[in-house]
Design a protein around this motif. Structure first.
Motif, PDB file in Angstrom:
ATOM      1  N   LYS A  14       0.860  -1.186   0.000  1.00  0.00           N
ATOM      2  CA  LYS A  14       0.000   0.000   0.000  1.00  0.00           C
ATOM      3  C   LYS A  14       0.886   1.222   0.000  1.00  0.00           C
ATOM      4  CE  LYS A  14      -3.596   2.594   0.531  1.00  0.00           C
ATOM      5  NZ  LYS A  14      -4.630   2.661  -0.506  1.00  0.00           N
ATOM      6  N   ARG A  50      -6.330  -0.921   8.992  1.00  0.00           N
ATOM      7  CA  ARG A  50      -7.405  -0.325   8.181  1.00  0.00           C
ATOM      8  C   ARG A  50      -7.715  -1.184   6.965  1.00  0.00           C
ATOM      9  NH1 ARG A  50      -5.512   5.964   8.711  1.00  0.00           N
ATOM     10  NH2 ARG A  50      -6.368   6.282  10.796  1.00  0.00           N
ATOM     11  N   ASN A  53      -9.916  -3.906   8.138  1.00  0.00           N
ATOM     12  CA  ASN A  53     -11.258  -3.375   8.393  1.00  0.00           C
ATOM     13  C   ASN A  53     -11.957  -2.868   7.141  1.00  0.00           C
ATOM     14  OD1 ASN A  53     -12.177  -3.319  11.200  1.00  0.00           O
ATOM     15  ND2 ASN A  53     -10.164  -2.429  11.549  1.00  0.00           N
ATOM     16  N   ILE A  55     -11.317  -0.285   5.555  1.00  0.00           N
ATOM     17  CA  ILE A  55     -11.411   1.181   5.494  1.00  0.00           C
ATOM     18  C   ILE A  55     -10.612   1.669   4.288  1.00  0.00           C
ATOM     19  CG2 ILE A  55     -10.757   3.328   6.660  1.00  0.00           C
ATOM     20  CD1 ILE A  55     -11.295   1.826   9.315  1.00  0.00           C
ATOM     21  N   VAL A  75     -17.253  -6.965   7.769  1.00  0.00           N
ATOM     22  CA  VAL A  75     -17.039  -5.974   8.829  1.00  0.00           C
ATOM     23  C   VAL A  75     -17.981  -6.218   9.999  1.00  0.00           C
ATOM     24  CG1 VAL A  75     -16.119  -4.174   7.314  1.00  0.00           C
ATOM     25  CG2 VAL A  75     -18.568  -4.249   7.787  1.00  0.00           C
ATOM     26  N   TYR A  80     -13.630  -3.320  16.049  1.00  0.00           N
ATOM     27  CA  TYR A  80     -12.415  -2.528  15.921  1.00  0.00           C
ATOM     28  C   TYR A  80     -12.443  -1.365  16.898  1.00  0.00           C
ATOM     29  CZ  TYR A  80      -9.066   0.670  13.619  1.00  0.00           C
ATOM     30  OH  TYR A  80      -8.031   1.534  13.326  1.00  0.00           O
ATOM     31  N   PRO A  82     -10.247   1.704  17.385  1.00  0.00           N
ATOM     32  CA  PRO A  82      -9.101   2.426  16.815  1.00  0.00           C
ATOM     33  C   PRO A  82      -8.333   3.194  17.882  1.00  0.00           C
ATOM     34  CG  PRO A  82     -11.195   3.267  15.950  1.00  0.00           C
ATOM     35  CD  PRO A  82     -11.522   2.326  17.055  1.00  0.00           C
ATOM     36  N   PHE A 100     -24.192   2.440  17.464  1.00  0.00           N
ATOM     37  CA  PHE A 100     -22.995   1.721  16.997  1.00  0.00           C
ATOM     38  C   PHE A 100     -23.276   0.230  16.825  1.00  0.00           C
ATOM     39  CE2 PHE A 100     -20.677   5.460  18.715  1.00  0.00           C
ATOM     40  CZ  PHE A 100     -20.047   5.807  17.546  1.00  0.00           C
ATOM     41  N   LEU A 103     -25.025  -0.273  13.624  1.00  0.00           N
ATOM     42  CA  LEU A 103     -24.109  -0.149  12.493  1.00  0.00           C
ATOM     43  C   LEU A 103     -23.382  -1.465  12.253  1.00  0.00           C
ATOM     44  CD1 LEU A 103     -22.260   3.289  12.668  1.00  0.00           C
ATOM     45  CD2 LEU A 103     -23.972   2.546  11.033  1.00  0.00           C
ATOM     46  N   LYS A 104     -23.218  -2.234  13.323  1.00  0.00           N
ATOM     47  CA  LYS A 104     -22.548  -3.526  13.174  1.00  0.00           C
ATOM     48  C   LYS A 104     -23.556  -4.641  12.916  1.00  0.00           C
ATOM     49  CE  LYS A 104     -18.063  -2.882  13.578  1.00  0.00           C
ATOM     50  NZ  LYS A 104     -17.190  -3.189  12.411  1.00  0.00           N
TER      51      LYS A 104
ATOM     52  N   GLU B 215     -13.274   7.223  12.813  1.00  0.00           N
ATOM     53  CA  GLU B 215     -12.647   5.955  12.441  1.00  0.00           C
ATOM     54  C   GLU B 215     -13.479   4.774  12.928  1.00  0.00           C
ATOM     55  OE1 GLU B 215      -8.471   5.840  12.882  1.00  0.00           O
ATOM     56  OE2 GLU B 215      -8.305   3.827  12.051  1.00  0.00           O
ATOM     57  N   VAL B 216     -14.138   4.977  14.080  1.00  0.00           N
ATOM     58  CA  VAL B 216     -15.012   3.923  14.576  1.00  0.00           C
ATOM     59  C   VAL B 216     -16.136   3.682  13.569  1.00  0.00           C
ATOM     60  CG1 VAL B 216     -16.504   3.216  16.468  1.00  0.00           C
ATOM     61  CG2 VAL B 216     -14.519   4.644  16.936  1.00  0.00           C
ATOM     62  N   ILE B 217     -16.674   4.780  13.035  1.00  0.00           N
ATOM     63  CA  ILE B 217     -17.813   4.642  12.127  1.00  0.00           C
ATOM     64  C   ILE B 217     -17.394   4.040  10.796  1.00  0.00           C
ATOM     65  CG2 ILE B 217     -19.544   5.937  10.838  1.00  0.00           C
ATOM     66  CD1 ILE B 217     -19.780   7.742  13.221  1.00  0.00           C
ATOM     67  N   VAL B 218     -16.257   4.514  10.240  1.00  0.00           N
ATOM     68  CA  VAL B 218     -15.895   3.989   8.926  1.00  0.00           C
ATOM     69  C   VAL B 218     -15.421   2.545   8.989  1.00  0.00           C
ATOM     70  CG1 VAL B 218     -15.401   6.192   7.839  1.00  0.00           C
ATOM     71  CG2 VAL B 218     -13.568   4.974   9.010  1.00  0.00           C
ATOM     72  N   SER B 219     -15.279   1.982  10.188  1.00  0.00           N
ATOM     73  CA  SER B 219     -15.001   0.550  10.233  1.00  0.00           C
ATOM     74  C   SER B 219     -16.295  -0.246  10.031  1.00  0.00           C
ATOM     75  CB  SER B 219     -14.319   0.163  11.553  1.00  0.00           C
ATOM     76  OG  SER B 219     -15.208   0.292  12.632  1.00  0.00           O
ATOM     77  N   SER B 220     -17.454   0.422  10.071  1.00  0.00           N
ATOM     78  CA  SER B 220     -18.718  -0.255   9.786  1.00  0.00           C
ATOM     79  C   SER B 220     -19.379   0.243   8.506  1.00  0.00           C
ATOM     80  CB  SER B 220     -19.724  -0.049  10.919  1.00  0.00           C
ATOM     81  OG  SER B 220     -19.115  -0.167  12.162  1.00  0.00           O
ATOM     82  N   VAL B 221     -19.142   1.502   8.174  1.00  0.00           N
ATOM     83  CA  VAL B 221     -19.791   2.111   7.011  1.00  0.00           C
ATOM     84  C   VAL B 221     -18.697   2.678   6.136  1.00  0.00           C
ATOM     85  CG1 VAL B 221     -21.487   3.820   6.308  1.00  0.00           C
ATOM     86  CG2 VAL B 221     -21.596   2.871   8.583  1.00  0.00           C
ATOM     87  N   PHE B 422      -8.833  11.156   8.246  1.00  0.00           N
ATOM     88  CA  PHE B 422      -7.764  10.586   9.083  1.00  0.00           C
ATOM     89  C   PHE B 422      -6.628  11.564   9.321  1.00  0.00           C
ATOM     90  CE2 PHE B 422      -9.463   6.634   7.060  1.00  0.00           C
ATOM     91  CZ  PHE B 422     -10.144   6.230   8.191  1.00  0.00           C
ATOM     92  N   TYR B 424      -5.067  14.677  11.048  1.00  0.00           N
ATOM     93  CA  TYR B 424      -5.239  15.546  12.208  1.00  0.00           C
ATOM     94  C   TYR B 424      -4.050  16.478  12.340  1.00  0.00           C
ATOM     95  CZ  TYR B 424      -9.122  12.720  13.855  1.00  0.00           C
ATOM     96  OH  TYR B 424     -10.322  12.079  13.968  1.00  0.00           O
ATOM     97  N   LYS B 435      -3.851  16.495  -4.182  1.00  0.00           N
ATOM     98  CA  LYS B 435      -3.096  15.253  -4.064  1.00  0.00           C
ATOM     99  C   LYS B 435      -4.019  14.120  -3.594  1.00  0.00           C
ATOM    100  CE  LYS B 435       0.304  15.042  -1.062  1.00  0.00           C
ATOM    101  NZ  LYS B 435       1.295  15.738  -0.226  1.00  0.00           N
ATOM    102  N   TYR B 439      -5.276  10.032  -4.922  1.00  0.00           N
ATOM    103  CA  TYR B 439      -4.921   8.784  -4.240  1.00  0.00           C
ATOM    104  C   TYR B 439      -5.767   7.629  -4.761  1.00  0.00           C
ATOM    105  CZ  TYR B 439      -2.133  10.806  -0.448  1.00  0.00           C
ATOM    106  OH  TYR B 439      -1.162  11.408   0.287  1.00  0.00           O
ATOM    107  N   LYS B 440      -5.128   6.502  -4.873  1.00  0.00           N
ATOM    108  CA  LYS B 440      -5.908   5.294  -5.207  1.00  0.00           C
ATOM    109  C   LYS B 440      -6.451   4.704  -3.906  1.00  0.00           C
ATOM    110  CE  LYS B 440      -2.497   3.062  -7.110  1.00  0.00           C
ATOM    111  NZ  LYS B 440      -1.279   3.847  -7.296  1.00  0.00           N
ATOM    112  N   TYR B 441      -7.660   4.236  -3.972  1.00  0.00           N
ATOM    113  CA  TYR B 441      -8.174   3.543  -2.780  1.00  0.00           C
ATOM    114  C   TYR B 441      -8.702   2.175  -3.132  1.00  0.00           C
ATOM    115  CZ  TYR B 441      -7.681   6.191   1.418  1.00  0.00           C
ATOM    116  OH  TYR B 441      -7.168   6.751   2.548  1.00  0.00           O
TER     117      TYR B 441
END
Lengths: 256, 441
Positions: A14, A50, A53, A55, A75, A80, A82, A100, A103-104, B215-221, B422, B424, B435, B439-441
């Motif tokens: 990556k 990530r 996960n 992400i 997921v 997770y 973080p 939350f 969401l899971k 980050e908590v949220i984007v681990s599910s959505v 991400f 900060y 830039k 980025y590739k994702y």
């Protein structure tokens, strides 16, 4: 198809604009283990987490979950926590935990039942209707932990879980993590706090400069790299020493 | 898809229960009604004191015909100028008006001695009254029979009715005045919507970033769904708030207005107008603009058409702008830091307000036309143009461009968003945003 490894990472790379976060990293995480993901800051641990996960996606390489390619629905089977974690400050604790949990993939009803049980276990039922900004940092961390494990995921990922906990609560948390493993969950544990690694991890991978430089069972690594030191120095060589030496490239096999 | 619904529901529930939301939702309609009523109230309660003016009429023709009103009271006097000036100064009345003997031949021979500061409105009132009387006196010199009746009959106010030829049919278009007013109101609604709710999306993203909850949220959505969920959730907040406002304005207006204007006052005015209309026949006294306004308000087709366009432009414009606001919000740590990155978003919105004002001069000027096609300005500018009656293809093309740009913008914003959330501590520059997009994702 079932396999003994919950996660298999094959040659994952990556790159970001100016630096490569992970360069051809491979590792396998055995089911039911407590797996330490170690490395200095900026080594690529968080990027790897990530990727697991979903992400972010790797530029190349494969990530297998239970022997097949990682799917979007997976997921729901991962929990997770973080390193950069927090809760909505203005939301009530109970309501937020339900959000939350849903969401899971939990239903509202299941979420409430499970949450009540955990809140009782931690003795924090009275927090249900309080807003998060009325809680101390340690209290919020407890809520966050519950939210992470509530949906009973097969795979738990903790990034520096003990930061912000006092020793008593850190201990409580450690026991909960080991309890989850005993009930069949696999735990990935990312940290640079070596003493906690020695206490709870059975496997580790050490990532430095985007590379996997050391991987294996904790007891084997200690035998392999620590032996001579154990003879020359009176103390048992700690994982901390191995960590520092590995990162500096001074690691030498104990036995010749 | 369940996850995006959860994001939308949380966004909506949390915003709607905030104190600031409840306060603005209740206060704004009260302010709006107050603003609408202010001119009427000022007219009613805040007019100046009644001014007493003593009149020395050396011609003897003017004073008997002077009419008093709520601001000025004329009082003929036989005193000399010196006496009158002394007495008005002592009594603190407004002043002395002296009308010369030869005023019919020399209309400049009219003098006002004021004891205090005079005002344009008083001077204008005196001038127009005196001129009117002199004109009538001059007419009398011609010895015309039935002069009063003739004068009453020839008095005319012209108001213009505008027809626009459309597809070979004569269609009564809204007069330019009504179209302009409707256009400006619509454009302002859009402007407010884009800026207010767009900024709300940005604040919401910044808030989550500060709470370290992202980050908590984007681990599910996925970040894309999170962003879209926030945009749609705040869109629901906007719809909800505007519905409440509409209801409150109608209710407050309906309750307050009858109380402010006493029935006899309203009745009196209406009665007078009705009488005038009856007296002067169908084409006479009543204002044609008022008739047109009424026919516009009751023309269901016209209103539906405008409403459909309004909804389409509000939605398209909001989606386009909120995506940009979300991207900016993801790239910064605080609302203060957002200032710089926000500028390129707010400039086109403000620019579109200036261009909208040009619409009142010429709804088809080239600059106006192009700004109603460019997606960043098209919602506000096109909404101001539409009531003026423009060919159908123009809004259609402009809407297609707007929605296409929204799709491109969401795609770009999502690219920035998933990197930005991400990041900060560092101040983000435009170079970095560029830039991140690659980025590739």
């Amino acid at each position: 198809m079932t396999t003994d490894n919950i996660i298999e990472i094959h040659r994952v790379t990556k790159a970001f604009a100016k630096h490569t976060a992970l360069d051809d990293v491979s590792l396998t995480i055995p089911r039911g283990s407590v797996y330490g993901l170690l490395g200095p800051n900026g080594a690529g641990k968080t990027t790897l987490i990530r990727i697991i996960n979903r992400i972010t996606a790797p530029d190349s390489g494969r990530v297998l979950f239970n022997g097949r390619d990682l799917q979007p629905e997976d997921v729901y089977r991962i929990g997770y926590l973080p390193e950069e974690r927090g809760l909505y400050k203005k939301m009530k604790v109970g309501e937020q935990a339900i959000f939350f949990a849903r969401l899971k993939g939990l239903s509202r009803h299941d979420a409430i039942v499970k949450l009540k049980a955990w809140f009782e276990k931690f003795g924090i039922e009275s927090w249900w209707d309080r807003k998060v900004d009325e809680l101390s940092k340690g209290m919020a961390q407890k809520v966050q932990f519950i939210v992470t494990v509530l949906h009973e995921p097969e795979l738990l990922i903790f990034d520096e879980p003990f930061s912000g906990f006092d020793p008593i609560n850190a201990n409580l948390l450690k026991e909960e993590i080991l309890g989850l493993r005993d009930r069949g969950a696999t735990v990935i544990f990312s940290t640079h706090n070596m003493s906690s690694v020695e206490e709870i991890c059975d496997h580790i991978t050490l990532i430095n400069n985007s590379h996997n430089i050391l991987t294996g069972r904790v007891d084997e690594i200690r035998r392999q790299y620590g032996e001579r030191k154990m003879i020359t120095v009176e103390e048992v060589s700690s994982m901390n020493d191995i960590f520092i030496k590995a990162v500096k490239g001074e690691l030498s096999h104990g036995k010749h | 898809m369940a996850s995006i619904n959860l994001i939308i529901a949380r966004e909506f529930n949390e915003r709607v229960r905030k104190k600031s939301f409840i306060v603005t939702t209740i206060l704004i309609p009260i302010l709006m009604v107050a603003l609408m009523l202010a001119p009427a109230l000022i007219m009613r309660y805040a007019h100046g004191d009644t001014r007493l003016i003593e009149v020395i009429d050396q011609s003897g023709l003017i004073a008997p015909s002077l009419e008093n009103n709520s601001e000025i009271v004329f009082e003929p006097t036989s005193a000399t100028l010196d006496e009158a000036r002394r007495s008005t100064a002592e009594n603190e009345t407004f002043g002395v008006l002296v009308i010369g003997e030869d005023v019919l031949t020399n209309p400049n021979n009219v003098t006002l001695y004021a004891n205090g500061p005079s005002s344009v409105s008083i001077e204008e009132a005196i001038k127009s009254q005196v001129s009117g009387i002199i004109e009538k006196e001059k007419l009398k010199a011609y010895h015309i029979d039935n002069l009063q009746q003739i004068l009453a009959e020839v008095e005319t106010h012209v108001s213009l009715q505008v027809f626009r030829v459309d597809d070979g049919r004569d269609k009564q278009a809204a007069s330019s005045a009504i179209a302009t007013t409707v256009g400006i109101v619509l454009a302002m609604v859009l402007y407010m919507f884009l800026l207010m709710y767009g900024a709300m999306v940005m604040q919401s993203v910044i808030e989550e970033k500060n709470n370290r909850v992202l980050e908590v949220i984007v681990s599910s959505v996925s970040p894309f769904r999170l962003m879209l969920g926030k945009i749609l959730g705040i869109a629901l907040v906007a719809i909800f708030q505007i519905l409440i406002w509409a209801v409150l304005i109608v209710v407050i207006g309906g309750v307050v207005i009858p109380h402010l204007f006493t029935p006899d006052m309203m009745g009196g005015m209406e009665g007078m107008e009705a009488m005038q209309a009856m007296q002067s026949g169908a084409m006479g006294g009543i204002d044609a603009t008022a008739i047109q306004a009424l026919s516009v308000m009751t023309d269901i087709g016209y209103i539906t058409q405008i409403l459909v366009y309004l909804i389409l432009y509000v939605m398209g414009g909001y989606l386009l702008y909120s995506a940009m606001f979300a991207a900016v919000g993801s790239a910064v740590d605080s609302v203060q830091d957002a200032q710089q990155l926000q500028t390129p978003i707010t400039i086109p919105i403000i620019l579109s307000i200036f261009v909208m004002l040009l619409v009142t001069k010429d709804p088809n000027a080239p600059l106006v036309f192009w700004c109603s096609m460019i997606p960043f300005t098209s919602p506000v500018v096109m909404m101001a143009r539409i009531p003026n009656g423009i060919p159908m293809w123009e809004p259609v093309v402009s809407l297609v461009i707007l929605y296409a740009s929204f799709l491109v913008m969401v795609w770009l914003a999502a690219k920035i968003f998933r990197v930005g959330i991400f990041m900060y501590g560092k101040k983000t520059t435009f170079k970095e945003l560029w830039k991140w997009m690659r980025y590739k994702y």
